[in-house]
Design an enzyme around this catalytic site. Sequence first.
Site, PDB file in Angstrom:
ATOM      1  N   ASP A 138       0.852  -1.185   0.000  1.00 50.37           N
ATOM      2  CA  ASP A 138       0.000   0.000   0.000  1.00 50.37           C
ATOM      3  C   ASP A 138       0.895   1.245   0.000  1.00 50.37           C
ATOM      4  O   ASP A 138       1.732   1.403  -0.870  1.00 50.37           O
ATOM      5  CB  ASP A 138      -0.964  -0.065   1.192  1.00 50.37           C
ATOM      6  CG  ASP A 138      -1.955   1.068   1.257  1.00 50.37           C
ATOM      7  OD1 ASP A 138      -2.889   1.094   0.446  1.00 50.37           O
ATOM      8  OD2 ASP A 138      -1.790   1.940   2.127  1.00 50.37           O
ATOM      9  N   TYR A 186      -2.023  11.306   2.111  1.00 52.27           N
ATOM     10  CA  TYR A 186      -2.978  11.517   1.022  1.00 52.27           C
ATOM     11  C   TYR A 186      -3.005  12.981   0.597  1.00 52.27           C
ATOM     12  O   TYR A 186      -3.083  13.283  -0.607  1.00 52.27           O
ATOM     13  CB  TYR A 186      -4.371  11.058   1.460  1.00 52.27           C
ATOM     14  CG  TYR A 186      -4.481   9.565   1.530  1.00 52.27           C
ATOM     15  CD1 TYR A 186      -4.744   8.816   0.392  1.00 52.27           C
ATOM     16  CD2 TYR A 186      -4.290   8.893   2.733  1.00 52.27           C
ATOM     17  CE1 TYR A 186      -4.832   7.440   0.446  1.00 52.27           C
ATOM     18  CE2 TYR A 186      -4.377   7.512   2.795  1.00 52.27           C
ATOM     19  CZ  TYR A 186      -4.643   6.794   1.641  1.00 52.27           C
ATOM     20  OH  TYR A 186      -4.719   5.428   1.701  1.00 52.27           O
ATOM     21  N   HIS A 236      -6.951  -6.442  -0.735  1.00 52.81           N
ATOM     22  CA  HIS A 236      -5.885  -5.439  -0.714  1.00 52.81           C
ATOM     23  C   HIS A 236      -4.841  -5.778   0.351  1.00 52.81           C
ATOM     24  O   HIS A 236      -3.653  -5.533   0.171  1.00 52.81           O
ATOM     25  CB  HIS A 236      -6.503  -4.066  -0.416  1.00 52.81           C
ATOM     26  CG  HIS A 236      -5.511  -2.950  -0.339  1.00 52.81           C
ATOM     27  ND1 HIS A 236      -4.925  -2.399  -1.446  1.00 52.81           N
ATOM     28  CD2 HIS A 236      -5.004  -2.283   0.730  1.00 52.81           C
ATOM     29  CE1 HIS A 236      -4.094  -1.432  -1.081  1.00 52.81           C
ATOM     30  NE2 HIS A 236      -4.121  -1.351   0.244  1.00 52.81           N
TER      31      HIS A 236
END
Length: 300
Positions: free
Chosen positions: A105, A209, A268
Amino acid sequence: MLDEPGHLREGYAEIGDVRLHYVEAGQGPLVVVLHGFPDFWYGWRHQIEPLARAGFRVVAPDMRGYNLSSRPAGVAAYETEPLAADIRGLIHERGAQTALLAGHDWGGTVAWATAMYHPEVVDRLAILNAAHPRRLLEGLHHPGQLRRSWYFFFFDLPELPEAIVHADRWRFFRHFLRDTSPALTPEEIDRYVEAWSQPGAATAMLNYYRASVRTSPKRAEAALRPVKAPTLVVWGQRDRYLGPELAEPSRDDVPNLDRVEYLPDASHWVHHDAPERVTQLLIEFFSPRPTTGPGEGGQA
């Protein structure tokens, strides 16, 4: 087991103005494993001890902003360049010139960046469910991936994301983990809650982010470099957030791509859902390859 005394060594690495907390196990060639969001070193708990038993020295840091590592102020501190510099510094601080590097990730994004910006420190690169930056840039131009990546833009809002993720004892993050990886137990979730509850951790984690969204596509593309290290990509095909078209990087970007290994039943959180298979793949990929000389299959 990992929680028994003596198996893990814990420490802190001073990298410039950043203090990185890490756990370490084993002796041998250095393997650095990087966690994703909203994870911390504990995300690699299934792989650390088996890799150590296989003859590697494994270092699993909390990346800057997470758990017990320091949290620099400001969104710019979480751009990929300083994050990659942290990993180069960690490798050197642990007494090595190079390392075998794995990332999941956001840890995969930082691993890609480290291999691009500091190729001299990366011997081999393993990526778990983290799109190559060019693939992600391309994906965000398509409606399907934009729908999957809605949280990138939600997390860029001021203050509201912090309020939502903090509410009801981290209900948002707990649901996020349980929804995407049913393999996690309530006790494991509690370990995450403890890490998320460190002062300032939520904002620092969200700043990954924010830094990404605020970097213009033109600037992001200009920063790309070919990845020279031999590279393995492991991809859980039940990923709800990254489409399967993002799994395989371009050969122009990753000329030494070993292969993309698809795990059809993993989410994921591929290293949580298929821990033994992921560990096996890493050991095989990171282990020294036999060399052949003239008369033994090699070129004269």
